[in-house]
Design a protein around this motif. Structure first.
Motif, PDB file in Angstrom:
ATOM      1  N   HIS A  42       0.837  -1.205   0.000  1.00  0.00           N
ATOM      2  CA  HIS A  42       0.000   0.000   0.000  1.00  0.00           C
ATOM      3  C   HIS A  42       0.875   1.260   0.000  1.00  0.00           C
ATOM      4  O   HIS A  42       0.630   2.190  -0.778  1.00  0.00           O
ATOM      5  CB  HIS A  42      -0.943  -0.003   1.208  1.00  0.00           C
ATOM      6  N   GLU A  43       1.898   1.293   0.861  1.00  0.00           N
ATOM      7  CA  GLU A  43       2.808   2.447   0.927  1.00  0.00           C
ATOM      8  C   GLU A  43       3.498   2.669  -0.419  1.00  0.00           C
ATOM      9  O   GLU A  43       3.648   3.801  -0.868  1.00  0.00           O
ATOM     10  CB  GLU A  43       3.849   2.255   2.030  1.00  0.00           C
ATOM     11  N   ARG A  44       3.940   1.585  -1.054  1.00  0.00           N
ATOM     12  CA  ARG A  44       4.596   1.676  -2.364  1.00  0.00           C
ATOM     13  C   ARG A  44       3.651   2.265  -3.398  1.00  0.00           C
ATOM     14  O   ARG A  44       3.990   3.190  -4.124  1.00  0.00           O
ATOM     15  CB  ARG A  44       5.081   0.293  -2.816  1.00  0.00           C
ATOM     16  N   ASP A 107      16.036   2.175  11.200  1.00  0.00           N
ATOM     17  CA  ASP A 107      15.162   2.721  12.242  1.00  0.00           C
ATOM     18  C   ASP A 107      13.747   2.946  11.719  1.00  0.00           C
ATOM     19  O   ASP A 107      12.765   2.726  12.430  1.00  0.00           O
ATOM     20  CB  ASP A 107      15.727   4.020  12.806  1.00  0.00           C
ATOM     21  N   TYR A 108      13.641   3.353  10.470  1.00  0.00           N
ATOM     22  CA  TYR A 108      12.321   3.568   9.869  1.00  0.00           C
ATOM     23  C   TYR A 108      11.563   2.239   9.775  1.00  0.00           C
ATOM     24  O   TYR A 108      10.373   2.172  10.079  1.00  0.00           O
ATOM     25  CB  TYR A 108      12.469   4.227   8.498  1.00  0.00           C
ATOM     26  N   PHE A 109      12.254   1.172   9.360  1.00  0.00           N
ATOM     27  CA  PHE A 109      11.613  -0.146   9.318  1.00  0.00           C
ATOM     28  C   PHE A 109      11.094  -0.554  10.688  1.00  0.00           C
ATOM     29  O   PHE A 109       9.980  -1.050  10.826  1.00  0.00           O
ATOM     30  CB  PHE A 109      12.581  -1.218   8.820  1.00  0.00           C
ATOM     31  N   LYS A 110      11.917  -0.360  11.704  1.00  0.00           N
ATOM     32  CA  LYS A 110      11.521  -0.749  13.058  1.00  0.00           C
ATOM     33  C   LYS A 110      10.285   0.015  13.518  1.00  0.00           C
ATOM     34  O   LYS A 110       9.355  -0.567  14.084  1.00  0.00           O
ATOM     35  CB  LYS A 110      12.673  -0.518  14.042  1.00  0.00           C
ATOM     36  N   GLY A 136       8.787  11.619  11.737  1.00  0.00           N
ATOM     37  CA  GLY A 136      10.076  12.267  11.982  1.00  0.00           C
ATOM     38  C   GLY A 136      11.224  11.544  11.290  1.00  0.00           C
ATOM     39  O   GLY A 136      12.087  12.181  10.672  1.00  0.00           O
ATOM     40  N   LEU A 137      11.245  10.215  11.387  1.00  0.00           N
ATOM     41  CA  LEU A 137      12.287   9.441  10.703  1.00  0.00           C
ATOM     42  C   LEU A 137      12.146   9.537   9.195  1.00  0.00           C
ATOM     43  O   LEU A 137      13.144   9.614   8.467  1.00  0.00           O
ATOM     44  CB  LEU A 137      12.234   7.976  11.131  1.00  0.00           C
ATOM     45  N   HIS A 138      10.913   9.559   8.711  1.00  0.00           N
ATOM     46  CA  HIS A 138      10.676   9.698   7.273  1.00  0.00           C
ATOM     47  C   HIS A 138      11.204  11.049   6.793  1.00  0.00           C
ATOM     48  O   HIS A 138      11.859  11.139   5.748  1.00  0.00           O
ATOM     49  CB  HIS A 138       9.182   9.544   6.974  1.00  0.00           C
ATOM     50  N   ARG A 162       8.585  11.007  -1.103  1.00  0.00           N
ATOM     51  CA  ARG A 162       8.039   9.878  -1.863  1.00  0.00           C
ATOM     52  C   ARG A 162       9.159   8.971  -2.370  1.00  0.00           C
ATOM     53  O   ARG A 162       9.023   7.747  -2.356  1.00  0.00           O
ATOM     54  CB  ARG A 162       7.179  10.405  -2.986  1.00  0.00           C
ATOM     55  N   LEU A 163      10.259   9.563  -2.807  1.00  0.00           N
ATOM     56  CA  LEU A 163      11.394   8.755  -3.258  1.00  0.00           C
ATOM     57  C   LEU A 163      12.019   7.983  -2.096  1.00  0.00           C
ATOM     58  O   LEU A 163      12.426   6.835  -2.267  1.00  0.00           O
ATOM     59  CB  LEU A 163      12.440   9.637  -3.950  1.00  0.00           C
ATOM     60  N   PHE A 164      12.072   8.597  -0.914  1.00  0.00           N
ATOM     61  CA  PHE A 164      12.605   7.882   0.252  1.00  0.00           C
ATOM     62  C   PHE A 164      11.737   6.658   0.563  1.00  0.00           C
ATOM     63  O   PHE A 164      12.267   5.587   0.878  1.00  0.00           O
ATOM     64  CB  PHE A 164      12.713   8.801   1.473  1.00  0.00           C
ATOM     65  N   THR A 165      10.433   6.794   0.458  1.00  0.00           N
ATOM     66  CA  THR A 165       9.538   5.651   0.661  1.00  0.00           C
ATOM     67  C   THR A 165       9.906   4.527  -0.301  1.00  0.00           C
ATOM     68  O   THR A 165      10.012   3.362   0.091  1.00  0.00           O
ATOM     69  CB  THR A 165       8.066   6.046   0.462  1.00  0.00           C
TER      70      THR A 165
END
Length: 174
Positions: A42-44, A107-110, A136-138, A162-165
């Motif tokens: 969904h995020e992708r 950290d973002y995954f966690k 914040g991490l995003h 969006r590219l970071f996602t």
């Protein structure tokens, strides 16, 4: 013509106001992906949709180009932005070392895992606290990406988010 900007600084041109300074098509190299959770899918999908709807993207020194097609992939611990301008035939490759991104991606995954678990079990105020950390991490990862691309590609903060996602999605291995 292929211009490789490598990982070093390049003089930045002012690309403000260019209608074609945008990504019109994006593709992720997902050869190594075995399976992703529905939340990640969904995020992708949302990131790609939002990116294609509105973005600001212009390789440095390409004053009159675009719109651009972008292929993202991770190869040998480096992130490749493979950019093409099909209308003018230009190709650009930008390689970024992934080492500066390791901590923030991990950290973002966690925190995303915590967030998805919280949605199922916690009350709204607890979910909101975790979501603030996640955002914040995003933002930190997006700022880092924007900084690493400085002088190579001119992007706005929302495009960097969006590219970071999508970079995070590429890190998921089965």
């Amino acid at each position: 013509m292929v211009r490789d900007f490598g990982d070093g600084p390049i003089e930045d041109d002012d690309e403000e106001g260019r209608a074609n300074a945008r990504i019109s098509k994006i593709e992720l190299d997902e050869r190594t992906v075995v399976r992703r959770s529905p939340e990640v899918e969904h995020e992708r999908a949302v990131a790609i949709y939002d990116l294609l709807e509105e973005n600001s993207f212009a390789p440095a020194g390409d004053e009159d180009g675009g719109p651009y097609e972008l292929k993202l992939r991770i190869e040998e611990n480096r992130l490749l932005f493979d950019i093409s301008d099909p209308e003018r035939g230009g190709n650009y490759q930008i390689w970024l070392a992934m080492t500066p991104f390791r901590r923030v991606v991990r950290d973002y995954f966690k925190i995303c895992e915590s967030y998805y678990d919280a949605i199922k079990h916690l009350n709204p105020s607890q979910i909101e606290a975790i979501d603030m950390g996640r955002r914040g991490l995003h933002n930190e990862g997006s700022t880092l990406l924007k900084e690493r691309l400085a002088g190579k590609v001119d992007i706005d903060f929302d495009t960097a988010r969006r590219l970071f996602t999508l970079i995070c999605v590429l890190h998921i291995r089965g």
